[in-house]
Design a protein around this motif. Structure first.
Motif, mmCIF file in Angstrom:
data_model
loop_
_atom_site.group_PDB
_atom_site.id
_atom_site.type_symbol
_atom_site.label_atom_id
_atom_site.label_comp_id
_atom_site.label_asym_id
_atom_site.label_seq_id
_atom_site.Cartn_x
_atom_site.Cartn_y
_atom_site.Cartn_z
ATOM 1 N N ILE A 134 0.841 -1.201 0.000
ATOM 2 C CA ILE A 134 0.000 0.000 0.000
ATOM 3 C C ILE A 134 0.874 1.249 0.000
ATOM 4 N N VAL A 135 1.911 1.247 0.831
ATOM 5 C CA VAL A 135 2.816 2.405 0.902
ATOM 6 C C VAL A 135 3.526 2.602 -0.430
ATOM 7 N N ARG A 136 4.019 1.516 -1.026
ATOM 8 C CA ARG A 136 4.703 1.639 -2.317
ATOM 9 C C ARG A 136 3.767 2.196 -3.378
ATOM 10 N N GLY A 137 2.501 1.791 -3.332
ATOM 11 C CA GLY A 137 1.534 2.314 -4.290
ATOM 12 C C GLY A 137 1.328 3.810 -4.136
ATOM 13 N N LEU A 138 1.271 4.289 -2.898
ATOM 14 C CA LEU A 138 1.122 5.727 -2.659
ATOM 15 C C LEU A 138 2.362 6.487 -3.129
ATOM 16 N N MET A 139 3.527 5.910 -2.905
ATOM 17 C CA MET A 139 4.770 6.546 -3.337
ATOM 18 C C MET A 139 4.807 6.669 -4.861
ATOM 19 N N ALA A 140 4.390 5.627 -5.544
ATOM 20 C CA ALA A 140 4.431 5.629 -7.010
ATOM 21 C C ALA A 140 3.372 6.549 -7.601
ATOM 22 N N ASP A 141 2.267 6.696 -6.883
ATOM 23 C CA ASP A 141 1.129 7.427 -7.428
ATOM 24 C C ASP A 141 1.267 8.936 -7.271
ATOM 25 N N GLU A 142 1.613 9.402 -6.026
ATOM 26 C CA GLU A 142 1.536 10.848 -5.812
ATOM 27 C C GLU A 142 2.431 11.381 -4.699
ATOM 28 N N MET A 143 3.112 10.528 -3.970
ATOM 29 C CA MET A 143 3.775 10.973 -2.748
ATOM 30 C C MET A 143 5.262 10.663 -2.699
ATOM 31 N N ALA A 144 5.884 10.450 -3.833
ATOM 32 C CA ALA A 144 7.275 9.980 -3.853
ATOM 33 C C ALA A 144 8.246 10.969 -3.230
ATOM 34 N N ASP A 145 7.894 12.257 -3.217
ATOM 35 C CA ASP A 145 8.824 13.268 -2.729
ATOM 36 C C ASP A 145 8.696 13.540 -1.233
ATOM 37 N N ARG A 146 7.768 12.851 -0.549
ATOM 38 C CA ARG A 146 7.586 13.111 0.888
ATOM 39 C C ARG A 146 7.253 11.863 1.696
ATOM 40 N N LEU A 147 7.069 10.725 1.014
ATOM 41 C CA LEU A 147 6.778 9.455 1.674
ATOM 42 C C LEU A 147 7.882 8.468 1.341
ATOM 43 N N PHE A 148 8.416 7.816 2.393
ATOM 44 C CA PHE A 148 9.548 6.910 2.219
ATOM 45 C C PHE A 148 9.261 5.611 2.964
ATOM 46 N N LEU A 149 9.935 4.535 2.535
ATOM 47 C CA LEU A 149 9.663 3.207 3.078
ATOM 48 C C LEU A 149 10.955 2.444 3.305
ATOM 49 N N LEU A 150 11.097 1.882 4.497
ATOM 50 C CA LEU A 150 12.136 0.900 4.792
ATOM 51 C C LEU A 150 11.441 -0.426 5.060
ATOM 52 N N GLU A 151 11.821 -1.456 4.344
ATOM 53 C CA GLU A 151 11.239 -2.779 4.550
ATOM 54 C C GLU A 151 12.252 -3.694 5.224
ATOM 55 N N ARG A 152 11.820 -4.365 6.280
ATOM 56 C CA ARG A 152 12.688 -5.287 7.007
ATOM 57 C C ARG A 152 12.047 -6.674 6.971
ATOM 58 N N SER A 153 12.868 -7.681 7.121
ATOM 59 C CA SER A 153 12.374 -9.062 7.003
ATOM 60 C C SER A 153 11.999 -9.590 8.377
ATOM 61 N N GLY A 154 10.712 -9.600 8.675
ATOM 62 C CA GLY A 154 10.243 -10.177 9.932
ATOM 63 C C GLY A 154 10.151 -9.156 11.051
ATOM 64 N N LYS A 155 9.521 -9.590 12.148
ATOM 65 C CA LYS A 155 9.310 -8.717 13.307
ATOM 66 C C LYS A 155 10.601 -8.635 14.114
ATOM 67 N N LEU A 156 11.286 -7.494 14.028
ATOM 68 C CA LEU A 156 12.582 -7.317 14.675
ATOM 69 C C LEU A 156 12.505 -6.435 15.910
ATOM 70 N N GLY A 157 11.314 -5.969 16.251
ATOM 71 C CA GLY A 157 11.146 -5.197 17.467
ATOM 72 C C GLY A 157 10.949 -3.724 17.208
ATOM 73 N N LEU A 158 10.087 -3.099 18.024
ATOM 74 C CA LEU A 158 9.782 -1.682 17.880
ATOM 75 C C LEU A 158 11.032 -0.828 18.030
ATOM 76 N N GLY A 159 11.841 -1.141 19.032
ATOM 77 C CA GLY A 159 13.033 -0.346 19.289
ATOM 78 C C GLY A 159 13.999 -0.340 18.118
ATOM 79 N N THR A 160 14.253 -1.502 17.537
ATOM 80 C CA THR A 160 15.185 -1.573 16.411
ATOM 81 C C THR A 160 14.618 -0.863 15.184
ATOM 82 N N ALA A 161 13.283 -0.863 15.042
ATOM 83 C CA ALA A 161 12.668 -0.121 13.936
ATOM 84 C C ALA A 161 12.933 1.372 14.086
#
Length: 250
Positions: free
Chosen positions: A49-76
């Protein structure tokens, strides 16, 4: 890129019901914020969903980091802080995706730091009574007395020690040794506040109303509370023995 001095970090895991709504709510504010979503491999398609928003209209102000699996709130958040420090953001925010933190309060946290000169602004549920909506009474009491317990053990002069709605000035995150932050869950929020307090940063609590999520599933667990309960004892010991860094001049 549309310039902004502020980045809002939003960690996600299975937040497909909320993520687009929260992004649009932040971007609808008069004050311009950028957003960094950090997704821990949500199987429900949150990142798509986030990637779709970035591609559609928000690429200059919306960014995404994807991590593999639940690594914890603190590490995020640590990953997000480092990402922000590699760029030119002066104010870095923590916020949940589920509308328990009202996007309309972001400018008030910003003002506490940018206009009033505080280093950390905390969206506080307990600075002016108990401002929590739709939580079971048992959870309200647990959260409230957890903050009381943290204050008693650590000496923190903060009413809402476990709050996760915050604004940091850049120099706070530049000074705190982020790789030495140990806790991954609930105690992460306590450790960050305690470290900022011990270093000597100015902290302000801004009263907010916390509303329990309306959509999606809570990520809280007994193990998270257990980490916080025993973690504060370790923090207090550190407060006696650890040499904290000096404030980095901005």
């Amino acid at each position: 890129m549309n310039p902004s001095d502020s980045i809002v970090i939003i960690p996600t895991y299975n937040e497909k019901e909320n993520i687009e709504k929260i992004i649009r709510a932040v971007f609808a504010l008069e004050k311009q914020f950028h957003i960094l979503v950090i997704d821990d491999g949500s199987p429900d398609g949150t990142a798509q969903i986030v990637r779709g928003l970035m591609a559609d209209e928000m690429a200059d102000r919306l960014f995404l980091l994807e991590r593999s699996g639940k690594l914890g709130l603190g590490t995020a958040y640590i990953a997000g802080f480092k990402w922000a420090l590699e760029r030119d953001y002066e104010y870095v925010f923590e916020m949940d995706a589920d509308f328990s933190h009202d996007p309309a309060d972001l400018p008030r946290l910003y003002s506490a730091c940018a206009d009033e000169g505080y280093d950390v602004a905390i969206g506080s549920r307990y600075i002016s009574g108990v401002n929590v909506v739709n939580w079971p009474m048992g959870r309200v009491l647990m959260s409230y007395f957890a903050s009381k317990y943290v204050r008693m053990v650590t000496g923190l002069i903060i009413h809402d020690t476990t709050a996760g709605f915050k604004c940091y000035r850049r120099r706070v995150l530049s000074t705190i040794e982020l790789d030495k932050i140990r806790f991954k869950g609930y105690a992460f929020q306590i450790e960050m506040k305690y470290t900022a307090y011990k270093i000597g940063f100015r902290i302000k609590e801004v009263p907010v109303i916390f509303v329990n999520r309306r959509e999606g599933v809570s990520k809280m667990s007994g193990g998270i509370f257990g980490e916080a309960f025993f973690g504060v004892m370790r923090l207090r010991w550190d407060g006696w023995t650890r040499k904290y860094p000096e404030i980095v001049k901005s």
